[in-house]
Design a protein around this motif. Structure first.
Motif, PDB file in Angstrom:
ATOM      1  N   ALA A   1       0.835  -1.194   0.000  1.00  0.00           N
ATOM      2  CA  ALA A   1       0.000   0.000   0.000  1.00  0.00           C
ATOM      3  C   ALA A   1       0.868   1.241   0.000  1.00  0.00           C
ATOM      4  CB  ALA A   1      -0.897   0.006   1.248  1.00  0.00           C
ATOM      5  N   ALA A   2       0.239   2.370  -0.313  1.00  0.00           N
ATOM      6  CA  ALA A   2       0.943   3.657  -0.287  1.00  0.00           C
ATOM      7  C   ALA A   2       0.005   4.719   0.241  1.00  0.00           C
ATOM      8  CB  ALA A   2       1.429   4.035  -1.685  1.00  0.00           C
ATOM      9  N   GLY A   3       0.554   5.659   1.015  1.00  0.00           N
ATOM     10  CA  GLY A   3      -0.237   6.776   1.499  1.00  0.00           C
ATOM     11  C   GLY A   3      -0.338   7.857   0.442  1.00  0.00           C
ATOM     12  N   PHE A   4      -1.469   8.541   0.418  1.00  0.00           N
ATOM     13  CA  PHE A   4      -1.648   9.635  -0.532  1.00  0.00           C
ATOM     14  C   PHE A   4      -0.985  10.895  -0.004  1.00  0.00           C
ATOM     15  CE2 PHE A   4      -5.014   6.801  -1.813  1.00  0.00           C
ATOM     16  CZ  PHE A   4      -5.045   6.951  -3.181  1.00  0.00           C
ATOM     17  N   LEU A   5      -0.379  11.660  -0.913  1.00  0.00           N
ATOM     18  CA  LEU A   5       0.285  12.903  -0.536  1.00  0.00           C
ATOM     19  C   LEU A   5      -0.587  14.094  -0.899  1.00  0.00           C
ATOM     20  CD1 LEU A   5       3.900  12.220  -1.802  1.00  0.00           C
ATOM     21  CD2 LEU A   5       3.152  12.305   0.560  1.00  0.00           C
ATOM     22  N   PRO A   6      -0.666  15.095  -0.012  1.00  0.00           N
ATOM     23  CA  PRO A   6      -1.352  16.328  -0.405  1.00  0.00           C
ATOM     24  C   PRO A   6      -0.489  17.062  -1.421  1.00  0.00           C
ATOM     25  CG  PRO A   6      -0.311  16.602   1.734  1.00  0.00           C
ATOM     26  CD  PRO A   6      -0.135  15.153   1.354  1.00  0.00           C
TER      27      PRO A   6
END
Length: 291
Positions: free
Chosen positions: A95-100
């Motif tokens: 998985a990967a976190g979303f970046l603002p």
């Protein structure tokens, strides 16, 4: 094999990547990430503390036994450093976190192109044209081009097997049964997974979505898979057959990681990724990933 020869090196003050090294990702395992005076610190299993310069990193790849605090995630996001969760030595990409991002121009452009059937097939043709520079793809359907690609890859596998004098019976991988594959397939699986993690972090950092593809569909990361096919021939396929002879039948994750890392650095993958996305989408829309 020394840790310095691994793709994802053990974190010490001496091994921290510098901007000039063009090393935009760091792999961590068996430790925790916390905040200390508004900066992220890594505490390993022996309680050694190492500050991490997340402003100079494109992605943190978190392996087994890793914990991260809420503040550490927030600080990484503020520095535009992606956080990805992977298996040991990035054998699996979870998985990967979303970046603002500062704006949504790149995402908006990607959505507009994908939602327009005519424009979407044009993007797909540009992607296939990279692999078929001499072919006339103007009137080809997506299915026809995918068929051409399937044949190209099968021929490439066989050509590499003959080049490196390696036995080859076809691509095979059973999820959860990595060890049951032959050596060449094991190398392909591990390097493909590492490539997906790197590309996903780059796509996120430029404000695109990995979920909006132009060739692949019905999968978790279709845009990442679209892009990965532009680089697999040299980064994964040629490397897998080359190493099969060198490793003499026994998978060695350190040697595989070292060789893959070297090819990623030589290609300058993330710098190339920004340019390639702009070309594939038909204009200079991409924001270059942080180096």
């Amino acid at each position: 094999m020394a840790d310095a020869q691994r793709l994802f090196v053990k974190v010490t003050r001496e091994s921290l990547p510098q901007v000039r090294d063009k090393y935009p990702f760091l792999y961590l395992e068996r430790g925790r990430l916390e905040i200390d005076d508004s900066s992220i610190k890594w505490i390993d299993g022996s309680n050694n503390v190492v500050p991490l310069p997340v402003a100079t990193l494109n992605a943190l790849l978190l392996g087994p036994g890793t914990t991260i605090t809420h503040d550490a995630v927030r600080t990484a996001a503020a520095a535009n450093c992606a956080v990805c969760w992977v298996g040991e030595d990035s054998l699996l990409f979870y998985a990967a976190g979303f970046l603002p991002t500062a704006d949504t121009r790149n995402l908006k452009k990607q959505i507009e192109l994908s939602a327009n059937p005519k424009k979407a097939i044009e993007v797909a043709r540009r992607m296939f044209a990279r692999r078929f520079p001499d072919a006339d793809l103007k009137d080809k359907t997506l299915q026809e081009m995918m068929g051409m690609e399937g044949n190209r890859v099968r021929i490439l596998y066989q050509a590499k097997a003959e080049q490196y004098q390696v036995g080859w019976k076809g691509r095979s991988f059973t999820p959860g049964k990595f060890q049951t594959s032959n050596l060449t397939n094991q190398i392909l699986t591990s390097t493909n997974a590492a490539l997906y993690g790197i590309l996903c972090s780059g796509v996120h950092s430029m404000g695109y979505s990995p979920h909006i593809g132009f060739i692949h569909s019905g999968s978790p990361l279709p845009f990442v898979y679209d892009l990965a096919d532009l680089y697999k021939a040299d980064l994964c396929i040629d490397l897998a057959f080359h190493l099969t002879r060198e490793l003499a039948g026994r998978y060695d994750k350190h040697k595989v990681a070292a060789a893959f890392r070297q090819r990623v650095i030589e290609l300058d993958l993330l710098a190339k990724l920004g340019e390639d996305i702009a070309t594939m989408l038909g204009g200079a829309h991409a924001r270059r990933p942080r180096q």
